[in-house]
Design a protein around this motif. Structure first.
Motif, PDB file in Angstrom:
ATOM      1  N   THR A 111      -0.064   0.885  -5.114  1.00 45.08           N
ATOM      2  CA  THR A 111      -0.899   0.088  -4.250  1.00 45.08           C
ATOM      3  C   THR A 111      -1.336  -1.328  -4.859  1.00 45.08           C
ATOM      4  O   THR A 111      -1.895  -1.340  -6.223  1.00 45.08           O
ATOM      5  CB  THR A 111      -2.306   0.831  -3.909  1.00 45.08           C
ATOM      6  N   GLU A 144      -2.251   7.505  -4.753  1.00 44.11           N
ATOM      7  CA  GLU A 144      -3.356   8.062  -3.957  1.00 44.11           C
ATOM      8  C   GLU A 144      -3.239   8.142  -2.538  1.00 44.11           C
ATOM      9  O   GLU A 144      -4.104   8.311  -1.738  1.00 44.11           O
ATOM     10  CB  GLU A 144      -4.479   6.740  -4.209  1.00 44.11           C
ATOM     11  N   THR A 151       0.726  -1.159   0.048  1.00 41.59           N
ATOM     12  CA  THR A 151      -0.104   0.117   0.010  1.00 41.59           C
ATOM     13  C   THR A 151       0.947   1.154  -0.061  1.00 41.59           C
ATOM     14  O   THR A 151       1.876   1.480   0.894  1.00 41.59           O
ATOM     15  CB  THR A 151      -0.941   0.090   1.189  1.00 41.59           C
ATOM     16  N   ARG A 197      -3.956   7.494   2.994  1.00 40.97           N
ATOM     17  CA  ARG A 197      -4.783   7.539   1.737  1.00 40.97           C
ATOM     18  C   ARG A 197      -5.629   8.939   1.814  1.00 40.97           C
ATOM     19  O   ARG A 197      -6.274   9.312   2.803  1.00 40.97           O
ATOM     20  CB  ARG A 197      -5.810   6.446   1.714  1.00 40.97           C
ATOM     21  N   THR A 227      -3.455  -4.299  -5.990  1.00 40.07           N
ATOM     22  CA  THR A 227      -5.023  -4.583  -6.296  1.00 40.07           C
ATOM     23  C   THR A 227      -5.396  -5.445  -5.159  1.00 40.07           C
ATOM     24  O   THR A 227      -4.672  -6.271  -4.927  1.00 40.07           O
ATOM     25  CB  THR A 227      -5.347  -4.670  -7.720  1.00 40.07           C
ATOM     26  N   ARG A 228      -6.747  -5.103  -5.063  1.00 37.37           N
ATOM     27  CA  ARG A 228      -7.392  -6.322  -4.111  1.00 37.37           C
ATOM     28  C   ARG A 228      -7.292  -7.735  -4.594  1.00 37.37           C
ATOM     29  O   ARG A 228      -6.782  -8.744  -4.162  1.00 37.37           O
ATOM     30  CB  ARG A 228      -8.843  -6.150  -3.691  1.00 37.37           C
ATOM     31  N   SER A 231      -7.031   9.739  -1.587  1.00 46.07           N
ATOM     32  CA  SER A 231      -7.857   9.646  -2.592  1.00 46.07           C
ATOM     33  C   SER A 231      -8.070   8.220  -2.930  1.00 46.07           C
ATOM     34  O   SER A 231      -7.394   7.435  -2.513  1.00 46.07           O
ATOM     35  CB  SER A 231      -7.328  10.369  -3.803  1.00 46.07           C
ATOM     36  N   GLY A 232      -9.017   7.741  -3.785  1.00 46.26           N
ATOM     37  CA  GLY A 232      -9.489   6.482  -4.267  1.00 46.26           C
ATOM     38  C   GLY A 232     -10.300   5.730  -3.143  1.00 46.26           C
ATOM     39  O   GLY A 232     -10.180   5.985  -2.052  1.00 46.26           O
ATOM     40  N   GLU A 233     -10.078   4.396  -3.412  1.00 45.61           N
ATOM     41  CA  GLU A 233     -10.833   3.341  -2.356  1.00 45.61           C
ATOM     42  C   GLU A 233      -9.995   2.736  -1.624  1.00 45.61           C
ATOM     43  O   GLU A 233      -8.848   2.184  -2.249  1.00 45.61           O
ATOM     44  CB  GLU A 233     -11.978   2.522  -3.235  1.00 45.61           C
ATOM     45  N   PRO A 234     -10.187   2.550  -0.260  1.00 43.53           N
ATOM     46  CA  PRO A 234      -9.312   1.773   0.473  1.00 43.53           C
ATOM     47  C   PRO A 234      -9.183   0.234   0.230  1.00 43.53           C
ATOM     48  O   PRO A 234     -10.323  -0.265  -0.395  1.00 43.53           O
ATOM     49  CB  PRO A 234      -9.867   1.931   1.845  1.00 43.53           C
ATOM     50  N   VAL A 235      -8.095  -0.361   0.165  1.00 42.10           N
ATOM     51  CA  VAL A 235      -7.947  -1.744  -0.101  1.00 42.10           C
ATOM     52  C   VAL A 235      -7.524  -2.404   1.331  1.00 42.10           C
ATOM     53  O   VAL A 235      -6.519  -2.024   1.637  1.00 42.10           O
ATOM     54  CB  VAL A 235      -6.736  -2.005  -1.025  1.00 42.10           C
TER      55      VAL A 235
END
Length: 403
Positions: free
Chosen positions: A180, A326, A172, A210, A182-183, A212-216
């Motif tokens: 980062t 991000e 991350t 973080r 990816t899932r 921006s963007g979506e948390p992973v």
């Protein structure tokens, strides 16, 4: 004259710390060190936490348990729960920064000649530690989405390398690339570790940064979705980037049998991490100060990152290529046609420093790459620093054309 051990006969120091000699020069702007912004330290919150901790002075001034003060471990268990991870006290070891966690893990697991996989490029202190441990470092490429898990799968299936002991990754906001994982790649990596029986060493100092963007979810959190994978993940975390590095508070989460051996190794290193700073950290976390203060850090880092990236585009245009992260603290870039080490010489003359990318490679060096950290300098300094970088680029390019 002296009979040094093999790893220390001709050791190399940190290539990043060697740049610190320039930081004392008047007017120097630094994109080099991965330092958090000192003006964002929650000084008042930490002072209050330290005062509360010192209400029990013997707790602060006496030796403490090797695995960490119980009150700190309790707060860290709560913190990890908020990150989607359930762990027991016997799975958690408080360390003097997360770097100590890596050192202890290598002591108990890696023997000379053992294969250790790392992402490439990778954090230089990790490469340094692996070399001193005399590990056989095998690199796996990365792209804008982190570790290339398909390339890793092909490498493992080919039998070209012996079974690795572990794989080190910063999934991350990686240091140095800012990428980062990816899932989907995280799940695939967990399955590979379970199949081939190697430890994934997940270093996660930047996950809370973080903007921006979506948390992973972390690799450790995702082990709940891959049967048997929890046995094959060691997770490092730290307060250095999100509270203050001077606390030197980090922690390791691992299977209990690994933690037990790391505790014994730590006994021979420092007996225990400083109880005073552990108690301060425990009070700070218990008060909820971290949750209150993090938004201020991420908001400022967002502005700094956006400023750096927009200025790089405006000043250097097509001469530079980079991926805008991000979160985290770093932008990884390439300037084709110029060796970044040569560019640094001109940059120093222009009163700006960065880290040439060579420092992050175990092999197959990319001489055109460089790491820029936006965390420590102010917004105005970032703008001025990029202008100086442009002047250095023009000077280096002019000299290259004359040769």
């Amino acid at each position: 004259m002296y009979a040094f051990t093999a790893p220390f006969q001709n050791p190399s120091g940190s290539p990043i710390r060697e740049l610190f000699k320039y930081l004392s020069e008047p007017g120097m702007i630094s994109f080099a060190g991965g330092y958090p912004a000192s003006d964002l330290f929650d000084v008042e919150g930490l002072q209050a936490a330290a005062a509360r901790a010192y209400r029990a002075p013997s707790r602060c001034l006496q030796y403490g348990p090797t695995d960490g003060l119980p009150e700190l471990k309790n707060e860290l268990v709560k913190l990890m729960a908020s990150r989607g991870v359930t762990c027991g006290s016997d799975e958690l070891l408080a360390t003097t920064g997360s770097q100590q966690g890596l050192d202890l893990l290598l002591r108990v697991l890696v023997e000379p000649g053992d294969v250790v996989l790392t992402e490439q490029p990778a954090y230089p202190a990790t490469l340094q530690a692996l070399r001193l441990q005399q590990a056989d470092i095998v690199t796996v490429p990365v792209d804008s989405e982190g570790l290339d898990v398909d390339a890793l799968a092909a490498l493992l299936a080919s039998g070209a390398v012996a079974r690795p002991k572990l794989l080190y990754t910063v999934p991350t906001f990686a240091n140095p690339t800012g990428a980062t994982l990816t899932r989907e790649r995280r799940i695939a990596l967990l399955k590979l570790a379970t199949k081939y029986r190697f430890l994934i060493v997940e270093d996660d100092p930047y996950g809370d940064l973080r903007f921006s963007g979506e948390p992973v979810p972390s690799m450790l959190a995702l082990t709940a979705e891959v049967e048997g994978s929890r046995d094959w993940v060691v997770h490092f975390a730290s307060l250095s980037k999100i509270v203050a590095p001077g606390l030197r508070v980090g922690w390791t989460i691992a299977p209990a049998e690994i933690v037990r051996r790391c505790v014994i190794a730590k006994q021979t290193v420092d007996l225990c991490s400083a109880p005073w700073t552990q108690a301060t950290a425990a009070e700070y976390l218990a008060d909820g100060a971290l949750e209150r203060h993090l938004p201020a850090i991420t908001a400022r880092y967002r502005l700094k990152c956006e400023t750096l990236c927009s200025e790089l585009r405006a000043q250097l245009g097509n001469a530079i290529a980079f991926h805008q992260p991000e979160g985290g603290m770093f932008v990884w870039a390439r300037i084709d046609g110029i060796d970044a080490s040569e560019l640094l010489k001109h940059a120093v003359e222009s009163k700006v420093v960065f880290v040439p990318g060579k420092a992050f490679f175990a092999d197959k060096l990319d001489a055109a790459s460089l790491r820029l950290s936006f965390a420590a300098p102010g917004v105005d300094d970032i703008r001025e620093g990029v202008k100086r970088l442009k002047r250095a680029h023009d000077a280096a390019l002019g000299r290259s054309l004359m040769q």
